[in-house]
Design an enzyme around this catalytic site. Structure first.
Site, mmCIF file in Angstrom:
data_model
loop_
_atom_site.group_PDB
_atom_site.id
_atom_site.type_symbol
_atom_site.label_atom_id
_atom_site.label_comp_id
_atom_site.label_asym_id
_atom_site.label_seq_id
_atom_site.Cartn_x
_atom_site.Cartn_y
_atom_site.Cartn_z
ATOM 1 N N ARG A 1 11.386 -1.648 11.212
ATOM 2 C CA ARG A 1 10.177 -1.288 11.913
ATOM 3 C C ARG A 1 10.098 -2.094 13.272
ATOM 4 N NH1 ARG A 1 4.804 -0.729 8.195
ATOM 5 N NH2 ARG A 1 4.053 -1.674 10.148
ATOM 6 N N LYS B 1 1.004 -1.121 0.013
ATOM 7 C CA LYS B 1 -0.188 0.000 -0.054
ATOM 8 C C LYS B 1 0.906 1.403 0.049
ATOM 9 C CE LYS B 1 -2.065 -1.015 3.695
ATOM 10 N NZ LYS B 1 -1.824 -2.441 4.458
HETATM 11 P P1 ADP Z 1 0.953 -2.168 7.976
HETATM 12 O O1 ADP Z 1 -0.325 -2.600 7.537
HETATM 13 O O2 ADP Z 1 2.067 -2.739 6.957
HETATM 14 O O3 ADP Z 1 1.314 -3.197 9.312
HETATM 15 P P2 ADP Z 1 0.616 0.667 8.859
HETATM 16 O O4 ADP Z 1 1.676 1.459 8.656
HETATM 17 O O5 ADP Z 1 -0.602 0.849 7.933
HETATM 18 O O6 ADP Z 1 1.280 -1.051 8.440
HETATM 19 O O7 ADP Z 1 -0.170 0.322 10.238
HETATM 20 C C1 ADP Z 1 0.840 0.056 11.492
HETATM 21 C C2 ADP Z 1 0.349 -0.065 12.805
HETATM 22 O O8 ADP Z 1 -0.286 1.347 13.035
HETATM 23 C C3 ADP Z 1 -0.847 -0.841 12.847
HETATM 24 O O9 ADP Z 1 -0.489 -2.299 13.085
HETATM 25 C C4 ADP Z 1 -1.717 -0.334 14.016
HETATM 26 O O10 ADP Z 1 -1.157 -0.707 15.357
HETATM 27 C C5 ADP Z 1 -1.679 0.791 13.653
HETATM 28 N N1 ADP Z 1 -2.744 1.690 13.032
HETATM 29 C C6 ADP Z 1 -2.486 2.355 11.664
HETATM 30 N N2 ADP Z 1 -3.632 2.497 10.913
HETATM 31 C C7 ADP Z 1 -4.669 2.015 11.979
HETATM 32 C C8 ADP Z 1 -6.161 2.208 11.888
HETATM 33 N N3 ADP Z 1 -6.721 3.084 10.923
HETATM 34 N N4 ADP Z 1 -6.768 1.741 12.968
HETATM 35 C C9 ADP Z 1 -6.020 1.324 14.034
HETATM 36 N N5 ADP Z 1 -4.738 1.191 13.995
HETATM 37 C C10 ADP Z 1 -4.125 1.395 13.044
#
Ligand code: ADP
Length: 184
Positions: free
Chosen positions: A131, A13
């Site tokens: 990360r 994404k």
């Molecule tokens: P990925 O989908 O690659 O694991 P993201 O960068 O989208 O990584 O998200 C990393 C973390 O941030 C998630 O595991 C969660 O803890 C938190 N997070 C991100 N977006 C949301 C959301 N919309 N709702 C709840 N938690 C979120």
């Protein structure tokens, strides 16, 4: 134009979002990036969410929805955004719809990146971004949370007929071409 980029962790994404924002000249809104920046800068939000991110759990819907509502006040989003990592639960999707209606706006496209699970784990383990949630345990938990909480978001938008399913296997450019075609 409001585009939601949807898919499991490791689906690409973030990579595709970067290409989309250049192509359509609209800003990127990644809730994950906002949380990681907050953690790095040790802001009150960052302190609140650090342990949650490290465990691969979801930040509470209320916190996320408030954050996105506040972020969207910035006039740089006047022409829309590429949403990446949001909405991640059906509650967030419903709140997002209500928020957009209030702004006289709507979701224009929902791009679902389809990648099989074995490939996701391989990608996350090899991306080596350092990360703190990219441990085997963290990844397993994020995938489980994805299946339980986030996959229903796809069904929610399917009922609205806005979903474009994109094969997320291939080179970055191949996948981007598929997305552009779906949007045209
Ligand atoms: P990925 O989908 O690659 O694991 P993201 O960068 O989208 O990584 O998200 C990393 C973390 O941030 C998630 O595991 C969660 O803890 C938190 N997070 C991100 N977006 C949301 C959301 N919309 N709702 C709840 N938690 C979120």
């Amino acid at each position: 134009m409001n585009i939601i980029l949807f898919g499991p962790p490791g689906a690409g994404k973030g990579t595709q979002a970067e290409l989309l924002i250049k192509e359509y000249s609209i800003p990127h809104l990644s809730t994950g990036n906002i949380f990681r920046a907050a953690i790095k800068n040790e802001t009150p939000l960052g302190v609140k969410v650090k342990a949650i991110l490290d465990a691969g759990e979801l930040v509470s819907d209320q916190t996320v929805v408030d954050l996105v509502a506040e972020e969207l006040e910035d006039e740089k989003y006047a022409n829309g955004a590429v949403f990446d990592g949001f909405p991640r639960t059906v509650v967030q999707a419903e709140a997002f719809d209500a928020l957009l209606v209030k702004k006289g706006s709507q979701v224009d496209a929902f791009i679902s990146l389809e990648v099989p699970e074995e490939e996701l784990i391989k990608r996350i383990l090899s991306r080596g971004q350092g990360r703190t949630d990219d441990t085997e345990e963290g990844i397993k938990n994020r995938l489980e949370v994805y299946h339980n909480e986030t996959a229903p978001v796809l069904a929610y938008y399917k009922t609205k007929g806005q979903v474009k399913e994109i094969d997320g296997i291939g080179t970055i450019d191949e996948i981007f071409s598929r997305i552009k075609e779906a949007l045209s």
